[in-house]
Design a protein around this motif. Structure first.
Motif, PDB file in Angstrom:
ATOM      1  N   ARG A 199       1.479   2.440 -12.782  1.00 54.40           N
ATOM      2  CA  ARG A 199       2.357   1.298 -12.485  1.00 54.40           C
ATOM      3  C   ARG A 199       3.733   1.493 -13.102  1.00 54.40           C
ATOM      4  O   ARG A 199       4.757   1.144 -12.495  1.00 54.40           O
ATOM      5  CB  ARG A 199       1.731   0.010 -13.005  1.00 54.40           C
ATOM      6  CG  ARG A 199       0.595  -0.518 -12.152  1.00 54.40           C
ATOM      7  CD  ARG A 199       0.105  -1.857 -12.687  1.00 54.40           C
ATOM      8  NE  ARG A 199      -0.872  -2.469 -11.808  1.00 54.40           N
ATOM      9  CZ  ARG A 199      -1.435  -3.657 -12.019  1.00 54.40           C
ATOM     10  NH1 ARG A 199      -1.100  -4.343 -13.111  1.00 54.40           N
ATOM     11  NH2 ARG A 199      -2.310  -4.151 -11.173  1.00 54.40           N
ATOM     12  N   LEU A 207       4.641  -4.323  -6.258  1.00 55.68           N
ATOM     13  CA  LEU A 207       3.183  -4.244  -6.291  1.00 55.68           C
ATOM     14  C   LEU A 207       2.596  -5.333  -5.398  1.00 55.68           C
ATOM     15  O   LEU A 207       3.049  -6.481  -5.410  1.00 55.68           O
ATOM     16  CB  LEU A 207       2.693  -4.437  -7.726  1.00 55.68           C
ATOM     17  CG  LEU A 207       1.218  -4.219  -8.021  1.00 55.68           C
ATOM     18  CD1 LEU A 207       0.854  -2.748  -7.866  1.00 55.68           C
ATOM     19  CD2 LEU A 207       0.902  -4.702  -9.441  1.00 55.68           C
ATOM     20  N   THR A 215      -3.635  -0.599  -7.500  1.00 54.18           N
ATOM     21  CA  THR A 215      -2.389   0.164  -7.360  1.00 54.18           C
ATOM     22  C   THR A 215      -1.965   0.212  -5.904  1.00 54.18           C
ATOM     23  O   THR A 215      -1.675   1.267  -5.352  1.00 54.18           O
ATOM     24  CB  THR A 215      -2.549   1.593  -7.922  1.00 54.18           C
ATOM     25  OG1 THR A 215      -3.711   2.195  -7.344  1.00 54.18           O
ATOM     26  CG2 THR A 215      -2.701   1.579  -9.431  1.00 54.18           C
ATOM     27  N   TYR A 217       0.831  -0.943  -3.071  1.00 53.94           N
ATOM     28  CA  TYR A 217       2.253  -1.277  -3.074  1.00 53.94           C
ATOM     29  C   TYR A 217       2.736  -1.602  -1.676  1.00 53.94           C
ATOM     30  O   TYR A 217       2.247  -1.048  -0.682  1.00 53.94           O
ATOM     31  CB  TYR A 217       3.073  -0.101  -3.649  1.00 53.94           C
ATOM     32  CG  TYR A 217       2.834   0.113  -5.118  1.00 53.94           C
ATOM     33  CD1 TYR A 217       3.656  -0.464  -6.072  1.00 53.94           C
ATOM     34  CD2 TYR A 217       1.744   0.869  -5.557  1.00 53.94           C
ATOM     35  CE1 TYR A 217       3.419  -0.289  -7.422  1.00 53.94           C
ATOM     36  CE2 TYR A 217       1.496   1.043  -6.901  1.00 53.94           C
ATOM     37  CZ  TYR A 217       2.334   0.453  -7.832  1.00 53.94           C
ATOM     38  OH  TYR A 217       2.090   0.620  -9.173  1.00 53.94           O
TER      39      TYR A 217
END
Length: 290
Positions: A199, A207, A215, A217
Motif C-alpha cells: 500500500r 484504494l 490490495t 485499486y
C-alpha cells in the motif's frame, strides 16, 4: 461412447483404495464403483469411478486404463466445467497414474491472460536440455494426512527490492502450491507486513475500499501504473518475482494465524513454469515460460 471406456467394479482393488473421507466407494448401478467428492468451498460431485484410454498428444502421450470420476451429479459451480484434471499426489491423479513412465514429475505454465497460451508437460526436463536451465529449486514436502498437496516453505518476502521484517516462525506451516486456488493466502503477520509495504508503494493510486480484497485499486484514468516488484524467497534460496505485466496481481488474503499453512494460488503463478518433481523431492520455478 468410447469403445475403451469401462466403469470400475466396486469389488476391484482400484475402488477399494479410494479414501473413505472423500469417496463413498460403494456399489451403484449394478456393481459399478461409486464416488462422492466434497470440497471445502461447498462444491461437490458424485458419479461412477471409470477407466478409459486417455490421449493427451496423439502418438506421444497415451495413457491406457486411466482411471477417473465420471460425474453424474455436480453442484452448480461444477456445471460450468467439462472436468477437472488432478495433478496432486493422490493415487487417482494423472501424475501418479503415469509415474511409471514419467517418474511422478510434471510442469505447467499458466498464461498471463486468459486468451494466452500455456502448457502442461509430463516428466522432468533432461539435465542436458535447454528447457532444464533457468529453474530455481526448493525442497518439496508433503502433508501426510492429505496426499494430494505439494508444500514448500517461504523464508522471506521483498517489496520493491526491500526485504520485509517478518519472523521466520510466521512461515513455519509452509505453503501449498495450488493451481486450483486463485488467490494466495499468507499467515497473518506476513500478510499484514506485505499489505503495509504494498500500500505504501501504491500510495499514488486510490484504494478500492469496497473491494473484496485488501490490495484492490481503482486505476481509472491512470494510463501508466507502476507496480512494485514483489518477490518470494523459499528454502534453499529460490526466489521468484511476481512480475506479471497485465495489472496489479498481488492480491493476497491473510486470515490464518502465524504458523498456519498458506496457499500460493494460480494468480501469482502466472507466466512461471512450475515443475513438480516428486522423485527428486523438489519444486522448480522458471520465469517467463509462457
Amino acid at each position: 461412447m468410447s469403445s475403451t471406456y469401462e466403469p470400475v467394479h466396486c469389488d476391484s482393488k482400484e475402488c477399494k483404495i479410494l479414501p473413505d473421507d472423500q469417496y463413498d466407494g460403494g456399489c451403484v448401478n449394478g456393481g459399478q464403483c461409486g464416488y462422492a467428492v466434497q470440497y471445502d468451498d461447498g462444491r461437490n460431485t458424485t458419479g461412477v469411478y471409470s477407466s478409459d484410454t486417455l490421449t493427451l498428444a496423439p502418438g506421444v502421450v497415451v495413457v491406457r486404463n486411466f482411471r477417473f470420476g465420471c460425474g453424474y451429479n455436480q453442484s452448480k459451480q461444477f456445471d460450468m466445467y467439462d472436468g477437472l484434471l488432478g495433478l496432486g499426489g493422490a493415487p487417482e491423479s494423472l501424475a501418479v497414474q503415469t509415474s511409471a513412465t514419467y517418474g511422478g514429475a510434471f510442469s505447467y505454465c499458466l498464461p498471463a491472460v486468459s486468451r494466452g497460451t500455456g502448457f502442461l508437460a509430463l516428466g522432468a526436463p533432461r539435465s542436458n536440455s535447454t528447457a532444464s536451465g533457468g529453474f530455481s529449486f526448493t525442497p518439496m514436502s508433503r502433508i501426510p494426512e492429505v496426499a494430494t498437496f505439494y508444500k514448500v516453505t517461504i523464508t522471506g518476502i521483498s517489496v520493491g527490492g526491500k526485504r520485509l521484517l517478518i519472523p521466520v516462525s510466521a512461515f513455519s506451516g509452509g505453503m501449498i502450491i495450488d493451481s486450483g486456488t486463485t488467490i494466495t493466502s499468507l499467515p497473518y503477520t506476513a500478510n499484514k507486513a506485505l499489505q503495509s509495504a504494498f500500500r505504501a508503494a501504491m500510495a499514488s493510486y486510490p484504494l478500492r475500499r469496497d473491494g473484496p480484497l485488501e490490495t484492490c485499486y481503482n486505476l481509472t484514468g491512470h494510463s501508466n501504473v507502476v507496480v512494485p516488484r514483489v518477490a518470494l524467497t523459499f528454502t534453499g534460496g529460490a526466489t521468484i518475482e511476481l512480475n506479471v505485466p497485465n495489472g496489479v496481481l498481488v492480491e493476497l488474503d491473510g486470515t490464518g494465524p502465524d504458523g498456519s499453512t498458506g496457499v500460493l494460488g494460480s494468480l501469482n503463478q502466472r507466466t512461471f513454469e512450475v515443475l513438480y518433481d516428486a522423485g527428486r523431492g523438489i519444486i522448480g520455478f522458471r520465469s517467463g515460460a509462457c
